[in-house]
Write a protein that holds these residues in place. Structure first.
Motif, PDB file in Angstrom:
ATOM      1  N   ALA A  22      -5.817  -1.784  -8.537  1.00 30.22           N
ATOM      2  CA  ALA A  22      -7.169  -1.181  -8.275  1.00 30.22           C
ATOM      3  C   ALA A  22      -7.662  -1.446  -6.908  1.00 30.22           C
ATOM      4  N   GLU A  23      -7.781  -2.575  -6.576  1.00 28.86           N
ATOM      5  CA  GLU A  23      -8.704  -3.090  -5.438  1.00 28.86           C
ATOM      6  C   GLU A  23      -8.066  -2.291  -4.268  1.00 28.86           C
ATOM      7  N   ARG A  24      -6.487  -2.446  -3.970  1.00 31.28           N
ATOM      8  CA  ARG A  24      -5.884  -1.605  -3.032  1.00 31.28           C
ATOM      9  C   ARG A  24      -6.235  -0.221  -2.974  1.00 31.28           C
TER      10      ARG A  24
ATOM     11  N   ASP B 207     -11.980   4.500  -0.171  1.00 26.62           N
ATOM     12  CA  ASP B 207     -13.109   4.217   0.641  1.00 26.62           C
ATOM     13  C   ASP B 207     -12.823   4.404   2.124  1.00 26.62           C
TER      14      ASP B 207
ATOM     15  N   SER C  10      -2.710  -5.424 -12.173  1.00 31.82           N
ATOM     16  CA  SER C  10      -3.477  -4.243 -12.268  1.00 31.82           C
ATOM     17  C   SER C  10      -4.830  -4.295 -11.635  1.00 31.82           C
ATOM     18  N   PRO C  11      -5.612  -5.467 -11.570  1.00 30.19           N
ATOM     19  CA  PRO C  11      -6.697  -5.567 -10.744  1.00 30.19           C
ATOM     20  C   PRO C  11      -6.248  -5.579  -9.315  1.00 30.19           C
ATOM     21  N   ALA C  12      -5.144  -5.936  -8.917  1.00 29.49           N
ATOM     22  CA  ALA C  12      -4.598  -5.899  -7.491  1.00 29.49           C
ATOM     23  C   ALA C  12      -4.541  -4.497  -6.893  1.00 29.49           C
TER      24      ALA C  12
ATOM     25  N   LYS D 214      -8.693   1.544  -4.439  1.00 29.71           N
ATOM     26  CA  LYS D 214     -10.397   1.638  -4.110  1.00 29.71           C
ATOM     27  C   LYS D 214     -10.618   1.543  -2.384  1.00 29.71           C
ATOM     28  N   LYS D 215     -10.050   0.541  -1.992  1.00 29.73           N
ATOM     29  CA  LYS D 215      -9.883   0.465  -0.456  1.00 29.73           C
ATOM     30  C   LYS D 215      -9.482   1.805   0.292  1.00 29.73           C
TER      31      LYS D 215
ATOM     32  N   ASN E  53       1.034  -1.186   0.090  1.00 31.20           N
ATOM     33  CA  ASN E  53       0.047  -0.012   0.090  1.00 31.20           C
ATOM     34  C   ASN E  53       0.845   1.247  -0.116  1.00 31.20           C
TER      35      ASN E  53
END
Length: 150
Positions: free
Chosen positions: A37-39, A45, A33-35, A41-42, A7
């Protein structure tokens, strides 16, 4: 939110270039890339990432002079100043601080005449001290993981 080393690496890359693609960041930090994006986003949020901003070159937009101005508010004038300063287009950062002064501001101005006019507006609220900025020694230094180690 608990920030791990990945992170922090993502945050450092975003601070360098918030427009970098998730795949570009992923290549640099060793994630897909998806990993990434998920981090991201978290972190958005949870409020760790609160916004993305454009950093303007004030000099190229006609504001050749930058200064730091401190204000020691007159008795009973601080509240009025805190409301009014929000309308001063020259003020790009304003902090309420401890010490002899109440306020420290970073301002951008066209020239010395513009600075004089701003000071004339400020002195109705208190005593000012002005420091002309010659150069920026640390340009938007990214917050790094080591910040948590102090």
């Amino acid at each position: 939110m608990n920030l791990d080393k990945l992170n922090w690496a993502i945050l450092e890359e975003l601070q360098k270039n918030a427009r970098a693609s998730f795949s570009e960041i992923g290549r640099k930090v060793g994630l897909t890339s998806p990993a990434v994006a998920e981090r991201v986003k978290k972190m958005e949020d949870s409020g760790v990432i609160s916004s993305y901003k454009v950093n303007l070159s004030h000099q190229k937009t006609g504001y050749q002079l930058r200064a730091v101005i401190t204000l020691r508010a007159f008795t009973g004038r601080l509240k009025a100043f805190l409301e009014t300063v929000k309308s001063f287009k020259e003020v790009i950062n304003c902090y309420r601080i401890t010490g002899n002064e109440n306020i420290i501001m970073e301002v951008v101005l066209h020239d010395q005449v513009h600075l004089e006019k701003l000071i004339d507006r400020l002195i109705t609220y208190g005593e000012t001290r002005t420091h002309i900025i010659l150069s920026n020694v640390i340009e938007d230094a990214p917050i790094k993981q080591r910040m948590g180690e102090f």
